[in-house]
Design an enzyme around this catalytic site. Structure first.
Site, PDB file in Angstrom:
ATOM      1  CB  CYS A 398      -1.019  -0.036   1.095  1.00 55.22           C
ATOM      2  SG  CYS A 398      -2.421   1.071   0.738  1.00 55.22           S
ATOM      3  CG  HIS A 524      -3.829  -3.463   3.069  1.00 51.69           C
ATOM      4  ND1 HIS A 524      -2.802  -3.155   4.040  1.00 51.69           N
ATOM      5  CD2 HIS A 524      -4.358  -2.284   2.317  1.00 51.69           C
ATOM      6  CE1 HIS A 524      -2.762  -1.869   3.990  1.00 51.69           C
ATOM      7  NE2 HIS A 524      -3.657  -1.136   3.341  1.00 51.69           N
ATOM      8  CD  GLU A 526      -1.370  -6.163   4.924  1.00 47.31           C
ATOM      9  OE1 GLU A 526      -1.225  -6.311   3.968  1.00 47.31           O
ATOM     10  OE2 GLU A 526      -1.594  -5.190   5.525  1.00 47.31           O
TER      11      GLU A 526
HETATM   12  N1  GLN Z   1      -1.773   6.808   2.908  1.00 47.36           N
HETATM   13  C1  GLN Z   1      -1.898   6.165   1.901  1.00 47.36           C
HETATM   14  C2  GLN Z   1      -3.280   6.171   1.022  1.00 47.36           C
HETATM   15  O1  GLN Z   1      -4.429   6.465   1.765  1.00 47.36           O
HETATM   16  C3  GLN Z   1      -1.684   4.563   2.030  1.00 47.36           C
HETATM   17  C4  GLN Z   1      -2.604   3.664   2.846  1.00 47.36           C
HETATM   18  C5  GLN Z   1      -2.147   2.664   3.190  1.00 47.36           C
HETATM   19  O2  GLN Z   1      -0.979   2.277   3.422  1.00 47.36           O
HETATM   20  N2  GLN Z   1      -3.039   1.666   3.863  1.00 47.36           N
HETATM   21  O3  GLN Z   1      -3.312   6.040  -0.018  1.00 47.36           O
END
Ligand code: GLN
Length: 554
Positions: A398, A524, A526
């Protein structure tokens, strides 16, 4: 309106066969009630039952999405996009089930529903009260999940510790459910800590007794006690607990410390908990299929290889802030016959006087973790640069993908000062920018791009090879994305966009093919890893880390 329907929150008895297990905690918090709940669920899954886990959380937040990971640990995201307590991650991993929005019930959610109903005039002029209106709402939310997931058994864990003021409505609701549904369909499990004192580690049962008294005071007599203890509890101690707490000895389960949390179901099974619960709930006695679980625990306890992988993040001082990433790395060790030592590196450390490369010495791979806000991002970018230039295996998650794109834009494409709009609103090269559907959103709760989305992978890429497929789905939680104006530039300079949304609009995965293992995802992964089904991106990272470690020795 008949008095009985006013007071009864029970959904029609359509599915009376569903059994309900309620798990409460006593003495102290943080004794692994989530793992205990998840392990009990595993025992029932091993017997072929459909289990629907639920977490009842006494906090007033509507969901965990707005909670700081420093304070509350990871926010776990379900397939359908709920931002929940990290215990749901334990449930999914141990039980190999998918939770949903309804699996997380908070005080905030309950009160919101009740207040909305009151505003709509649904209470017909009645005075809205904790009992029956709030307790009815809790009961109906719990039973809704049973119907939705066609569950044989619902396991509902109540957050907090018995004695907390804020969990009282939940305890009252589960107390009422015994009356609503009957003794044979409901069961109470209480998880306590049995401390030891003095130089001889004398085992003390009094706190457990008091915790059970406290439960009884509110009308709940536990059927099972799970006792966490640092030392082996003697038969005598177990009998004493049984006598004072009114629980049969075979239902006093001792849960000693274990090398890996995945061993807990085995401990419970050996202690006879699976059979006791089945008998107590009138479930048919089925053979417990433990072989798969036993095998993975054996590998976890005695692997033949070892690698060290660092998670570079922003909230590493709270061990729970990246819980699912840590568990995914451990799972990925299983098919690689490898234990994974995890090192936590706070990314702003890489921005200090010490040379950043020194933090990466001795590592076999790195994960660049998710996160929000500007703190520590230059440290992440520096770690990515070093990994990219030295061939250190890297998985970006992410924010990790977004930082990998920024690093590539700055250091390979020559776009000096490239940044994300999240960190610098007026960046000259905003290679990461706000998703169009996010523009204009001001409310913070549940407004990100959340939950499972499909992604198409490009043939002959590392991503396609690892997944063994070109059509995948992954869970998301973000507001920003790769800016399509820069796609071509990145590709011209060798970055491969290996995963895109089906409409080609969103970059979902990137990789650097000249590197042994450099891959990042906007999703994600994970949240989807299970010990019995490790996630391919993590398995690939551990495999690459092992290969790089072996190559370094040669
Ligand atoms: N802050 C980033 C976004 O909002 C990444 C979010 C995250 O890592 N879950 O896109």
């Amino acid at each position: 309106m008949a008095r009985s329907s006013f007071y009864s929150g029970a959904v029609d008895r359509v599915k009376m066969a569903t059994k309900y297990i309620f798990v409460t905690g006593g003495v102290v918090s943080g004794i692994g009630k989530g793992v205990a709940t998840a392990s009990l669920g595993r025992l029932l899954r091993n017997r072929g039952y459909t289990v629907a886990p639920i977490k009842l959380d006494p906090y007033i937040n509507v969901d965990a999405g707005t909670m700081n990971p420093f304070q509350h640990g990871e926010v776990f995201v379900t397939e359908d996009g709920a931002e929940t307590d990290l215990d749901l991650g334990h449930y999914e991993r141990f039980m190999d089930v998918n939770c949903s929005k309804g699996s997380s019930i908070t005080t905030g959610k309950v009160y919101r529903n009740v207040i909305d109903a009151e505003r709509q005039g649904k209470y017909l002029g009645g005075t809205v009260q904790v009992i029956p209106h709030v307790t009815n709402e809790i009961k109906s939310l719990v039973q809704r999940i049973a119907v939705e997931q066609e569950a044989d058994v619902v396991i509902a864990e109540i957050g907090g510790t018995v004695g907390d003021i804020e969990s009282l409505p939940f305890l009252e609701a589960i107390r009422q459910m015994r009356t609503d549904l009957g003794y044979e369909n409901t069961m109470y499990v209480h998880v306590t800590m049995v401390p030891t004192v003095g130089p001889w580690h004398e085992v003390k049962t009094k706190p457990t007794q008091h915790s059970v008294y406290k439960l009884r005071e509110i009308g709940i007599a536990p059927d099972v006690l799970i006792c966490r203890c640092e030392v082996d509890m003697s038969e005598e101690v177990l009998e004493k607990i049984s006598l004072f707490c009114g629980v049969p000895t075979e239902a006093v389960i001792q849960s000693q410390n274990v090398e890996t949390i995945y061993e807990v179901p085995l401990i419970y099974e050996n202690a006879g908990l699976g059979n006791f619960v089945s008998k107590r709930l009138g479930l048919e006695q089925r053979e417990s299929k433990m072989q798969e679980w036993q095998k993975l625990v054996n590998t976890l306890k005695a692997p033949n290889n070892e690698v060290t992988i660092a998670v570079i993040g922003k909230y590493t001082s709270n061990g729970d802030a990246y819980k699912s990433i840590a568990e995914s790395l451990i799972h990925a060790g299983i098919p690689n016959d490898c234990s994974v030592n995890i090192q936590w590196i706070e990314s702003d450390q890489l921005e200090g006087d010490q040379p950043p490369a020194s933090f990466l010495e001795g590592l076999d791979g790195i994960v660049i973790g998710p996160g929000f806000g500007g703190r520590g991002i230059e440290g992440k970018i520096e770690a990515i640069r070093i990994a990219r230039e030295t061939g250190l295996p890297l998985l970006g998650i992410c924010l990790g993908l977004q930082m990998a794109v920024i690093e590539y834009a700055r250091n390979v494409c020559g776009l000096e000062g490239a940044n994300s709009e999240e960190m610098q609103a007026d960046a000259h090269y905003p290679v990461i920018h706000l998703l169009p559907e996010q523009k204009g959103i001001t409310e913070k709760g549940a407004t990100m791009r959340l939950g499972s989305y499909p992604c198409n992978l490009v043939n002959n890429t590392l991503a396609a090879e690892l997944y063994g497929s070109t059509r995948i789905t992954e869970r998301h939680r973000h507001r920003y994305e790769v800016n399509n104006d820069f796609r071509e530039k990145l590709q011209e300079h060798g970055m491969v966009i290996s995963g895109v949304s089906p409409d080609y609009r969103l970059v979902e995965m990137i990789e650097v093919p000249t590197h042994p293992f450099f891959i990042a995802t906007q999703a994600h992964p994970e949240f989807k890893s299970r010990p019995n089904r490790p996630h391919p991106l993590f398995t690939g990272l551990v495999k690459a880390a092992l290969a790089s470690k072996k190559a370094a020795v040669l």
